[in-house]
Design an enzyme around this catalytic site. Sequence first.
Site, PDB file in Angstrom:
ATOM      1  N   ARG A   1      50.508  62.740  40.262  1.00 13.52           N
ATOM      2  CA  ARG A   1      51.972  62.912  40.363  1.00 13.52           C
ATOM      3  C   ARG A   1      52.616  62.718  38.986  1.00 13.52           C
ATOM      4  NH1 ARG A   1      51.083  58.446  43.965  1.00 13.52           N
ATOM      5  NH2 ARG A   1      52.371  57.252  42.514  1.00 13.52           N
TER       6      ARG A   1
ATOM      7  N   TYR B   1      87.937  59.388  16.911  1.00 12.76           N
ATOM      8  CA  TYR B   1      88.420  58.084  17.380  1.00 12.76           C
ATOM      9  C   TYR B   1      87.862  56.946  16.529  1.00 12.76           C
ATOM     10  CZ  TYR B   1      89.815  60.327  21.787  1.00 12.76           C
ATOM     11  OH  TYR B   1      90.389  61.113  22.745  1.00 12.76           O
TER      12      TYR B   1
ATOM     13  N   HIS C   1      51.401  53.203  43.154  1.00 15.44           N
ATOM     14  CA  HIS C   1      52.109  53.563  41.924  1.00 15.44           C
ATOM     15  C   HIS C   1      51.726  52.582  40.821  1.00 15.44           C
ATOM     16  CE1 HIS C   1      55.026  55.862  39.736  1.00 15.44           C
ATOM     17  NE2 HIS C   1      55.864  54.867  39.563  1.00 15.44           N
TER      18      HIS C   1
ATOM     19  N   CYS D   1      83.070  62.285  21.240  1.00 13.00           N
ATOM     20  CA  CYS D   1      84.150  62.150  22.225  1.00 13.00           C
ATOM     21  C   CYS D   1      83.606  62.530  23.611  1.00 13.00           C
ATOM     22  CB  CYS D   1      85.318  63.056  21.855  1.00 13.00           C
ATOM     23  SG  CYS D   1      85.899  62.846  20.165  1.00 13.00           S
ATOM     24  N   MET D   2      84.498  62.515  24.597  1.00 11.48           N
ATOM     25  CA  MET D   2      84.051  62.858  25.950  1.00 11.48           C
ATOM     26  C   MET D   2      83.519  64.292  26.024  1.00 11.48           C
ATOM     27  SD  MET D   2      86.130  62.769  29.565  1.00 11.48           S
ATOM     28  CE  MET D   2      86.481  61.032  29.562  1.00 11.48           C
ATOM     29  N   ASP D   3      84.227  65.210  25.383  1.00 14.97           N
ATOM     30  CA  ASP D   3      83.904  66.627  25.539  1.00 14.97           C
ATOM     31  C   ASP D   3      83.599  67.349  24.231  1.00 14.97           C
ATOM     32  OD1 ASP D   3      84.823  66.347  28.298  1.00 14.97           O
ATOM     33  OD2 ASP D   3      86.810  66.249  27.385  1.00 14.97           O
TER      34      ASP D   3
ATOM     35  N   ARG E   1      57.299  47.171  43.982  1.00 13.35           N
ATOM     36  CA  ARG E   1      58.471  47.916  44.450  1.00 13.35           C
ATOM     37  C   ARG E   1      58.228  48.241  45.919  1.00 13.35           C
ATOM     38  NH1 ARG E   1      60.129  53.017  40.754  1.00 13.35           N
ATOM     39  NH2 ARG E   1      58.389  53.946  41.856  1.00 13.35           N
TER      40      ARG E   1
ATOM     41  N   LYS F   1      62.408  64.832  41.489  1.00  8.86           N
ATOM     42  CA  LYS F   1      63.546  63.966  41.838  1.00  8.86           C
ATOM     43  C   LYS F   1      64.605  64.035  40.742  1.00  8.86           C
ATOM     44  CE  LYS F   1      60.999  60.141  39.816  1.00  8.86           C
ATOM     45  NZ  LYS F   1      59.933  59.162  40.066  1.00  8.86           N
TER      46      LYS F   1
HETATM   47  C1  LIG Z   1      58.833  59.246  39.397  1.00  7.82           C
HETATM   48  C2  LIG Z   1      57.525  59.010  40.046  1.00  7.82           C
HETATM   49  C3  LIG Z   1      56.349  59.530  39.494  1.00  7.82           C
HETATM   50  C4  LIG Z   1      56.321  60.223  38.149  1.00  7.82           C
HETATM   51  O1  LIG Z   1      56.370  59.285  37.095  1.00  7.82           O
HETATM   52  P1  LIG Z   1      56.245  59.750  35.569  1.00  7.82           P
HETATM   53  O2  LIG Z   1      56.296  58.473  34.823  1.00  7.82           O
HETATM   54  O3  LIG Z   1      57.414  60.623  35.285  1.00  7.82           O
HETATM   55  O4  LIG Z   1      54.962  60.465  35.439  1.00  7.82           O
HETATM   56  C5  LIG Z   1      55.187  59.395  40.215  1.00  7.82           C
HETATM   57  N1  LIG Z   1      55.175  58.743  41.391  1.00  7.82           N
HETATM   58  C6  LIG Z   1      56.278  58.200  41.938  1.00  7.82           C
HETATM   59  C7  LIG Z   1      56.181  57.484  43.244  1.00  7.82           C
HETATM   60  C8  LIG Z   1      57.488  58.307  41.275  1.00  7.82           C
HETATM   61  O5  LIG Z   1      58.579  57.766  41.817  1.00  7.82           O
END
Ligand SMILES: *Cc1c(COP(=O)(O)O)cnc(C)c1O
Length: 369
Positions: free
Chosen positions: A221, A263, A162, A310-312, A133, A35
Amino acid sequence: MQATRAIIHLENLRRNIEAARKQIGPHPKICMPVKAGAYGHGAVPVSRFALESGVEYLGVSSVMEGAELRSGGINAPVMVFAQALGDELPLIAQLDLIPFVSDADFIVMAAAAAEEAKKTITVHLKVDTGMGRMGCHPNEAASLAAKIVSSNRLKLGGVATHLAVSDSTDSGDIAYTKKQLNVFRECLSSIKNSGIDPGLAHAANSGGLAFHEDSYFDMIRPGIFLYGYSPAKEGGLTALPLMELQSAVVFMRNVKKGEAISYGRTWTAPKDTCIGVIPAGYADGFTRGLSNNHSILIRGKAYPLAGRICMDQCMVDLGPNPEVERWDKAVIFGPGFLNAADVAAKLNTIPYEITCNINKRVLREYTNK
Ligand SMILES: *Cc1c(COP(=O)(O)O)cnc(C)c1O
C-alpha cells in the site's frame, strides 16, 4: 483558464507504478492509497489512471471518499483505512467498500448491516503490531478472524497491519519494523492454524516498499512513493514527482531602491528593480511560511520571492532589466525544479502535507506524455 493550476504528470505515476512492480515481483498486488483526494492530486482521475496502469486496489480514509470514487465510475476494490461509523455501514454495503475492522463490536455491527442490506460485506482485519493507532491486539487476531467468518454475511478478505517507522534507516527503527513484521507473521499463522484463510496479507507502506522486502506479503500500500517522493532522504527506490504547481506573472511594475513590498514591509528593494505579481497565495496552499524563502521558475530561471506571501497573490523580484514578460508561466514547485519534498524540507514538514494542502480552487490539469 485561470493562471494557478496543479499540473499532474501521469507519465510519472506510470513510471512509479512500474518501479514498484519491478521491486516487488509479479505476485503481490498493489493498492494505491488515494485518500485525501489522492494526496491532493485528484482522487478520481488518479485512480482511473492507476487502475489502467496495473494497480489492483485503492485505499481511502473515509466512506465519503469511497462514495466519491464510486460516483466517479470506479468499480475496483476500495478499502476504507480509517474506522468507519456504525451508521455508515449501510453505505459501505451498498457501495461494496471494504472496511478495516479492529474489534468485535464493529464486526457485530457490520454483520447486522450486511444482513439488513442482504449483501456480503468484505472486511479486512486490522492488527496493531506497533503503530498504536487502529487495529486489534495481536493475540486477539485469530478469535476476531473466527468471529468474522462465523457470520455468513461477512467475508474475511484480508489481514493488515501498518508500519510506524519503515521509512527510517536508523538501526533501532529497522529492528522495530522487523519486530512488527514478526508479530504480523505470527498473527497470520495463528489465523491459519485455526483453519481460517486470512485472505490477502498486507503491511507495506512506501517505507516498507523501499526498505523492507519482507513486508510485501500479498499486497503493498505505498502512497507517497507513487506520488513521487522517496520515503527517506537517502537510499531506497527513486520516484518521480507528479505534481507541478504552476501560475503566471500577471502584472509587472518597476520599484525604486528602498520601496517596500507586501504586508509587514518585510522586504524592501535593495536597488531599483522590477517586481512581478503572481496570483497564487497561501489560500491555494502556497504556504505563507515560505515568504522570502522560495524562488519561482520563470523561463528556466529562478527568481526569489519578495515579501510576504498573501492569501491570493505573491511577488517576485525579477531584477532591473527582466527577461520576463507579462503573462509568462511561473512554476512554484514541481519535478525538475524544487519539488514538494524540497518545499517540505524548508518548512520542516513532509511532502504529504504540501500536496494535500493545495486547495480545491487550484485547477488540476492532467498530462501524460
Ligand atoms: C496512508 C496509508 C498508507 C500509505 O502510506 P505512505 O506513507 O504514503 O506510503 C498505507 N496504509 C495505510 C493504512 C494508510 O493509511
